[in-house]
Design a protein around this motif. Structure first.
Motif, PDB file in Angstrom:
ATOM      1  N   ASP A  81       0.808  -1.219   0.000  1.00 30.21           N
ATOM      2  CA  ASP A  81       0.000   0.000   0.000  1.00 30.21           C
ATOM      3  C   ASP A  81       0.843   1.271   0.000  1.00 30.21           C
ATOM      4  O   ASP A  81       0.319   2.352   0.262  1.00 30.21           O
ATOM      5  CB  ASP A  81      -0.924   0.019   1.226  1.00 30.21           C
ATOM      6  N   GLU A  82       2.137   1.176  -0.288  1.00 30.55           N
ATOM      7  CA  GLU A  82       3.008   2.345  -0.159  1.00 30.55           C
ATOM      8  C   GLU A  82       3.694   2.700  -1.473  1.00 30.55           C
ATOM      9  O   GLU A  82       3.979   1.833  -2.300  1.00 30.55           O
ATOM     10  CB  GLU A  82       4.058   2.091   0.919  1.00 30.55           C
ATOM     11  N   VAL A  83       3.958   4.008  -1.635  1.00 29.25           N
ATOM     12  CA  VAL A  83       4.761   4.522  -2.740  1.00 29.25           C
ATOM     13  C   VAL A  83       6.043   5.081  -2.126  1.00 29.25           C
ATOM     14  O   VAL A  83       5.995   6.017  -1.317  1.00 29.25           O
ATOM     15  CB  VAL A  83       4.021   5.626  -3.523  1.00 29.25           C
ATOM     16  N   GLN A  84       7.177   4.526  -2.504  1.00 22.17           N
ATOM     17  CA  GLN A  84       8.441   4.908  -1.889  1.00 22.17           C
ATOM     18  C   GLN A  84       8.921   6.276  -2.376  1.00 22.17           C
ATOM     19  O   GLN A  84       8.582   6.724  -3.469  1.00 22.17           O
ATOM     20  CB  GLN A  84       9.503   3.840  -2.164  1.00 22.17           C
ATOM     21  N   ASP A  85       9.743   6.906  -1.547  1.00 23.08           N
ATOM     22  CA  ASP A  85      10.202   8.271  -1.806  1.00 23.08           C
ATOM     23  C   ASP A  85      11.349   8.272  -2.817  1.00 23.08           C
ATOM     24  O   ASP A  85      12.398   7.665  -2.575  1.00 23.08           O
ATOM     25  CB  ASP A  85      10.667   8.899  -0.490  1.00 23.08           C
ATOM     26  N   PRO A  86      11.205   8.984  -3.953  1.00 20.70           N
ATOM     27  CA  PRO A  86      12.293   9.033  -4.932  1.00 20.70           C
ATOM     28  C   PRO A  86      13.249  10.200  -4.720  1.00 20.70           C
ATOM     29  O   PRO A  86      14.174  10.390  -5.519  1.00 20.70           O
ATOM     30  CB  PRO A  86      11.536   9.201  -6.247  1.00 20.70           C
ATOM     31  N   TYR A  87      13.038  10.988  -3.668  1.00 19.90           N
ATOM     32  CA  TYR A  87      13.840  12.202  -3.478  1.00 19.90           C
ATOM     33  C   TYR A  87      15.336  11.858  -3.473  1.00 19.90           C
ATOM     34  O   TYR A  87      15.788  10.980  -2.747  1.00 19.90           O
ATOM     35  CB  TYR A  87      13.471  12.891  -2.165  1.00 19.90           C
ATOM     36  N   GLY A  88      16.091  12.569  -4.313  1.00 15.61           N
ATOM     37  CA  GLY A  88      17.522  12.356  -4.405  1.00 15.61           C
ATOM     38  C   GLY A  88      17.927  11.230  -5.336  1.00 15.61           C
ATOM     39  O   GLY A  88      19.125  11.019  -5.565  1.00 15.61           O
ATOM     40  N   ALA A  89      16.947  10.505  -5.873  1.00 15.87           N
ATOM     41  CA  ALA A  89      17.241   9.382  -6.766  1.00 15.87           C
ATOM     42  C   ALA A  89      17.396   9.888  -8.207  1.00 15.87           C
ATOM     43  O   ALA A  89      16.956  10.987  -8.552  1.00 15.87           O
ATOM     44  CB  ALA A  89      16.124   8.351  -6.697  1.00 15.87           C
ATOM     45  N   PRO A  90      18.006   9.086  -9.081  1.00 20.41           N
ATOM     46  CA  PRO A  90      18.143   9.476 -10.486  1.00 20.41           C
ATOM     47  C   PRO A  90      16.793   9.456 -11.202  1.00 20.41           C
ATOM     48  O   PRO A  90      15.824   8.866 -10.726  1.00 20.41           O
ATOM     49  CB  PRO A  90      19.099   8.428 -11.054  1.00 20.41           C
ATOM     50  N   LEU A  91      16.779  10.098 -12.370  1.00 19.55           N
ATOM     51  CA  LEU A  91      15.534  10.250 -13.125  1.00 19.55           C
ATOM     52  C   LEU A  91      14.846   8.919 -13.439  1.00 19.55           C
ATOM     53  O   LEU A  91      13.607   8.846 -13.334  1.00 19.55           O
ATOM     54  CB  LEU A  91      15.803  11.037 -14.406  1.00 19.55           C
ATOM     55  N   PRO A  92      15.565   7.848 -13.802  1.00 21.45           N
ATOM     56  CA  PRO A  92      14.860   6.587 -14.081  1.00 21.45           C
ATOM     57  C   PRO A  92      14.035   6.072 -12.900  1.00 21.45           C
ATOM     58  O   PRO A  92      12.955   5.512 -13.093  1.00 21.45           O
ATOM     59  CB  PRO A  92      15.995   5.615 -14.433  1.00 21.45           C
ATOM     60  N   TYR A  93      14.542   6.284 -11.678  1.00 30.12           N
ATOM     61  CA  TYR A  93      13.763   5.842 -10.516  1.00 30.12           C
ATOM     62  C   TYR A  93      12.520   6.718 -10.349  1.00 30.12           C
ATOM     63  O   TYR A  93      11.437   6.223 -10.020  1.00 30.12           O
ATOM     64  CB  TYR A  93      14.611   5.880  -9.249  1.00 30.12           C
ATOM     65  N   PHE A  94      12.659   8.025 -10.595  1.00 29.58           N
ATOM     66  CA  PHE A  94      11.495   8.903 -10.569  1.00 29.58           C
ATOM     67  C   PHE A  94      10.446   8.421 -11.568  1.00 29.58           C
ATOM     68  O   PHE A  94       9.245   8.434 -11.287  1.00 29.58           O
ATOM     69  CB  PHE A  94      11.909  10.343 -10.910  1.00 29.58           C
ATOM     70  N   ARG A  95      10.912   8.016 -12.749  1.00 31.21           N
ATOM     71  CA  ARG A  95       9.964   7.543 -13.763  1.00 31.21           C
ATOM     72  C   ARG A  95       9.209   6.310 -13.280  1.00 31.21           C
ATOM     73  O   ARG A  95       8.002   6.177 -13.503  1.00 31.21           O
ATOM     74  CB  ARG A  95      10.696   7.217 -15.073  1.00 31.21           C
ATOM     75  N   SER A  96       9.914   5.402 -12.611  1.00 30.77           N
ATOM     76  CA  SER A  96       9.251   4.196 -12.116  1.00 30.77           C
ATOM     77  C   SER A  96       8.227   4.536 -11.038  1.00 30.77           C
ATOM     78  O   SER A  96       7.138   3.936 -10.996  1.00 30.77           O
ATOM     79  CB  SER A  96      10.284   3.199 -11.593  1.00 30.77           C
ATOM     80  N   VAL A  97       8.545   5.508 -10.177  1.00 34.47           N
ATOM     81  CA  VAL A  97       7.602   5.929  -9.139  1.00 34.47           C
ATOM     82  C   VAL A  97       6.394   6.619  -9.764  1.00 34.47           C
ATOM     83  O   VAL A  97       5.248   6.368  -9.372  1.00 34.47           O
ATOM     84  CB  VAL A  97       8.297   6.846  -8.118  1.00 34.47           C
ATOM     85  N   ALA A  98       6.631   7.478 -10.736  1.00 35.30           N
ATOM     86  CA  ALA A  98       5.529   8.172 -11.394  1.00 35.30           C
ATOM     87  C   ALA A  98       4.608   7.186 -12.101  1.00 35.30           C
ATOM     88  O   ALA A  98       3.370   7.337 -12.065  1.00 35.30           O
ATOM     89  CB  ALA A  98       6.067   9.191 -12.391  1.00 35.30           C
ATOM     90  N   GLU A  99       5.176   6.161 -12.720  1.00 33.20           N
ATOM     91  CA  GLU A  99       4.341   5.165 -13.386  1.00 33.20           C
ATOM     92  C   GLU A  99       3.556   4.345 -12.369  1.00 33.20           C
ATOM     93  O   GLU A  99       2.382   4.002 -12.593  1.00 33.20           O
ATOM     94  CB  GLU A  99       5.213   4.253 -14.252  1.00 33.20           C
ATOM     95  N   GLU A 100       4.172   4.070 -11.230  1.00 37.47           N
ATOM     96  CA  GLU A 100       3.467   3.386 -10.145  1.00 37.47           C
ATOM     97  C   GLU A 100       2.268   4.211  -9.681  1.00 37.47           C
ATOM     98  O   GLU A 100       1.174   3.672  -9.448  1.00 37.47           O
ATOM     99  CB  GLU A 100       4.447   3.165  -8.998  1.00 37.47           C
ATOM    100  N   ILE A 101       2.473   5.509  -9.557  1.00 36.21           N
ATOM    101  CA  ILE A 101       1.380   6.402  -9.154  1.00 36.21           C
ATOM    102  C   ILE A 101       0.298   6.442 -10.232  1.00 36.21           C
ATOM    103  O   ILE A 101      -0.896   6.379  -9.936  1.00 36.21           O
ATOM    104  CB  ILE A 101       1.931   7.818  -8.877  1.00 36.21           C
ATOM    105  N   ARG A 102       0.710   6.564 -11.498  1.00 34.64           N
ATOM    106  CA  ARG A 102      -0.270   6.632 -12.597  1.00 34.64           C
ATOM    107  C   ARG A 102      -1.137   5.380 -12.628  1.00 34.64           C
ATOM    108  O   ARG A 102      -2.362   5.459 -12.771  1.00 34.64           O
ATOM    109  CB  ARG A 102       0.442   6.805 -13.929  1.00 34.64           C
ATOM    110  N   VAL A 103      -0.504   4.218 -12.475  1.00 33.43           N
ATOM    111  CA  VAL A 103      -1.251   2.963 -12.498  1.00 33.43           C
ATOM    112  C   VAL A 103      -2.240   2.900 -11.330  1.00 33.43           C
ATOM    113  O   VAL A 103      -3.379   2.447 -11.486  1.00 33.43           O
ATOM    114  CB  VAL A 103      -0.280   1.768 -12.464  1.00 33.43           C
TER     115      VAL A 103
END
Length: 231
Positions: A185-207
Motif C-alpha cells: 500500500d506504499e509509494v516509496q520516496d524518490p527524493y535524491g534518486a536518479p531520473l529513471p527511478y522517478f519515472r518508475s515511481v511516477a508510473e506506479e502512481i499513474r497505475v
C-alpha cells in the motif's frame, strides 16, 4: 468547512447582483513528506486525468497536495517536474505546502504516499480516519467496489455525490480486504534518486490512479497515458 462525516465541501460563489446557494465540490488532498516529489506528481496526474475525462465538469473535484514536513513555498523537485512534462502534464505554478489542520478539515478524501503519512494525518484529528487512505490502499479497495452501486455522474452535483459515495464505500471495506504485504500500500520516496527511478515511481502512481479516476468519474480512460520518453 467539511463536516466531521467527511461530506462534500460547500464553496460560496459570490453572484452578480443577488445571492445564490453555495456550489458543492469534493476536495481530494494528496499527502507525502516534503510535498516536492510524490504528492505533486500525484496531484498533477490526478488533475490531468480528471480534466481529460470530464472537461469543465472536473471543477467539481478539487485536487490539492501538502507534505507532513512540507517545504513551504518550494518549487517542485526538478525530476518530478521533468517527468510530468514527459507525460504531457503541466507542472507550472506549483509551490510546496506544509500540511496544516485546515487542509485536513477541508478535505473530503485524503490519499497519502505511505502508511506513516496516513497515521500522521489521522493523528491530527478532525474525524479524518474514515476519509484517509494511502493511495494504493484506496486503489485496492476501489477495485473491489461494484461501480453499479454508485450514483451516476451526469451533472456536477451528481459527480460530487458519486465521489462521496465512493469514499464511504471504500471506508466500509477497510479491514475486510487486507493488503498482501506491508509494502503493497506504499509509494516509496524518490527524493535524491536518479531520473529513471522517478519515472518508475511516477508510473506506479499513474497505475494506481487510473482505477480511482475511473471510479470517481464513471468515465473510462481514452487511452494509456505514457511518458513520451517511453513512446
Amino acid at each position: 468547512m467539511t463536516p466531521p462525516s467527511g461530506g462534500p465541501t460547500d464553496v460560496g460563489i459570490p453572484p452578480r447582483g443577488g445571492s445564490a446557494p453555495p456550489r458543492q465540490v469534493f476536495r481530494i488532498l494528496h499527502v507525502s513528506t516534503g510535498n516536492v516529489c510524490r504528492s505533486p506528481i500525484t496531484e498533477r496526474l490526478t488533475r490531468h486525468a480528471l480534466a481529460d475525462r470530464l472537461g469543465e465538469r472536473a471543477a467539481g473535484l478539487v485536487v490539492e497536495s501538502a507534505g507532513t514536513w512540507g517545504h513551504e513555498g518550494a518549487p517542485m523537485e526538478a525530476h518530478a517536474a521533468q517527468l510530468l512534462g514527459e507525460y504531457g502534464v503541466d507542472a507550472r505554478g506549483f509551490t510546496g505546502r506544509e500540511l496544516l489542520d485546515e487542509h485536513v478539515i477541508h478535505a473530503d478524501l485524503v490519499l497519502t504516499a505511505t502508511r506513516d503519512h496516513r497515521s500522521q494525518v489521522i493523528s491530527m484529528g478532525h474525524s479524518a480516519g474514515l476519509r484517509t487512505f494511502t493511495l494504493k490502499e484506496f486503489t485496492r479497495l476501489v477495485r473491489a467496489i461494484d461501480m453499479a452501486t454508485l450514483p451516476a455522474a451526469a451533472s456536477p452535483e451528481e459527480l460530487v455525490e458519486r465521489a462521496g459515495a465512493l469514499a464511504r464505500a471504500a471506508a466500509a471495506l477497510r479491514g475486510w480486504l487486507l493488503a498482501p504485504n506491508a509494502e503493497a500500500d506504499e509509494v516509496q520516496d524518490p527524493y535524491g534518486a536518479p531520473l529513471p527511478y522517478f519515472r518508475s515511481v511516477a508510473e506506479e502512481i499513474r497505475v494506481a490512479l487510473e482505477p480511482v479516476v475511473t471510479a470517481l468519474t464513471g468515465v473510462p480512460p481514452r487511452g494509456v497515458l505514457a511518458p513520451r520518453a517511453l513512446l
